[in-house]
Design a protein around this motif. Structure first.
Motif, short mmCIF file in Angstrom:
data_model
loop_
_atom_site.label_atom_id
_atom_site.label_comp_id
_atom_site.label_asym_id
_atom_site.label_seq_id
_atom_site.Cartn_x
_atom_site.Cartn_y
_atom_site.Cartn_z
N SER A 3 47.12 -68.66 -5.48
CA SER A 3 45.92 -68.23 -4.77
C SER A 3 46.29 -68.50 -3.18
O SER A 3 45.53 -67.94 -2.37
CB SER A 3 44.61 -68.90 -5.14
N VAL A 4 47.57 -69.10 -2.76
CA VAL A 4 47.98 -69.31 -1.64
C VAL A 4 48.82 -67.91 -1.20
O VAL A 4 49.89 -67.89 -1.85
CB VAL A 4 48.49 -70.62 -1.25
N ALA A 5 48.81 -67.15 -0.23
CA ALA A 5 49.33 -66.23 0.15
C ALA A 5 50.63 -66.57 0.93
O ALA A 5 50.66 -67.51 1.87
CB ALA A 5 48.64 -65.14 1.02
N LEU A 6 51.77 -66.10 0.64
CA LEU A 6 53.28 -66.13 1.44
C LEU A 6 53.20 -65.02 2.14
O LEU A 6 53.83 -63.94 1.75
CB LEU A 6 54.32 -66.53 0.45
N GLY A 49 48.85 -57.24 8.60
CA GLY A 49 48.43 -58.30 9.05
C GLY A 49 48.08 -59.33 8.10
O GLY A 49 48.36 -60.64 7.95
N GLU A 50 47.23 -58.91 7.08
CA GLU A 50 46.85 -59.87 6.04
C GLU A 50 47.65 -59.51 4.60
O GLU A 50 47.58 -58.45 4.12
CB GLU A 50 45.35 -59.36 5.80
N PRO A 51 47.93 -60.59 4.22
CA PRO A 51 48.80 -60.40 2.95
C PRO A 51 47.92 -60.38 1.72
O PRO A 51 46.58 -60.87 1.81
CB PRO A 51 49.58 -61.96 2.87
N ILE A 52 48.40 -60.06 0.43
CA ILE A 52 47.70 -60.24 -0.93
C ILE A 52 48.22 -61.40 -1.51
O ILE A 52 49.34 -61.17 -2.05
CB ILE A 52 47.77 -58.82 -1.45
#
Length: 120
Positions: A3-6, A49-52
């Motif tokens: 659940s943590v995006a890299l 800018g926003e990762p998945i």
């Protein structure tokens, strides 16, 4: 999936070779590359800018699935660049979380400069 995006890997134990739209490539000696799939999203060659969260893990697992089906351990249709070594074995213990499930340790080969884009 995680659940943590890299968004961008930050390995200090290996020299960074290249950072692409999705993958970060690190040199492992002179003959191997650690390919880390980030959760970056790109559209029309623009990195958003926003990762998945989990995207890099999914991309890596899909690639490994097809390499297995088509390569030496599967149908032996097409050789691939996988070394069979665990990506976690070439990074520092504190970096393992960045590569687990989202990285492949591959042979350094001369790339074939072909790209296919499917849209719509």
């Amino acid at each position: 999936m995680t659940s943590v995006a890299l968004h961008t890997s930050a390995l200090t134990s290996l020299p960074l070779r290249a950072r692409g739209k999705v993958r970060d490539n690190y040199a492992v000696g002179d003959d191997r590359i650690l390919m880390v799939a980030s959760d970056r999203l790109s559209a029309f060659d623009v990195i958003m800018g926003e990762p998945i969260p989990g995207k890099g893990v999914l991309l890596t697992q899909m690639a490994l699935f097809w390499f297995e089906k088509l390569g030496k351990n599967g149908a032996d249709i097409c050789p691939n660049h996988l070394t069979g070594e665990a990506p976690e074995s070439v990074v520092l213990p504190e970096e393992v979380a960045q590569v687990t499930g989202r990285a492949m340790l591959v042979k350094r080969l001369k790339p074939l400069p072909v790209e296919a884009v499917v849209r719509g």
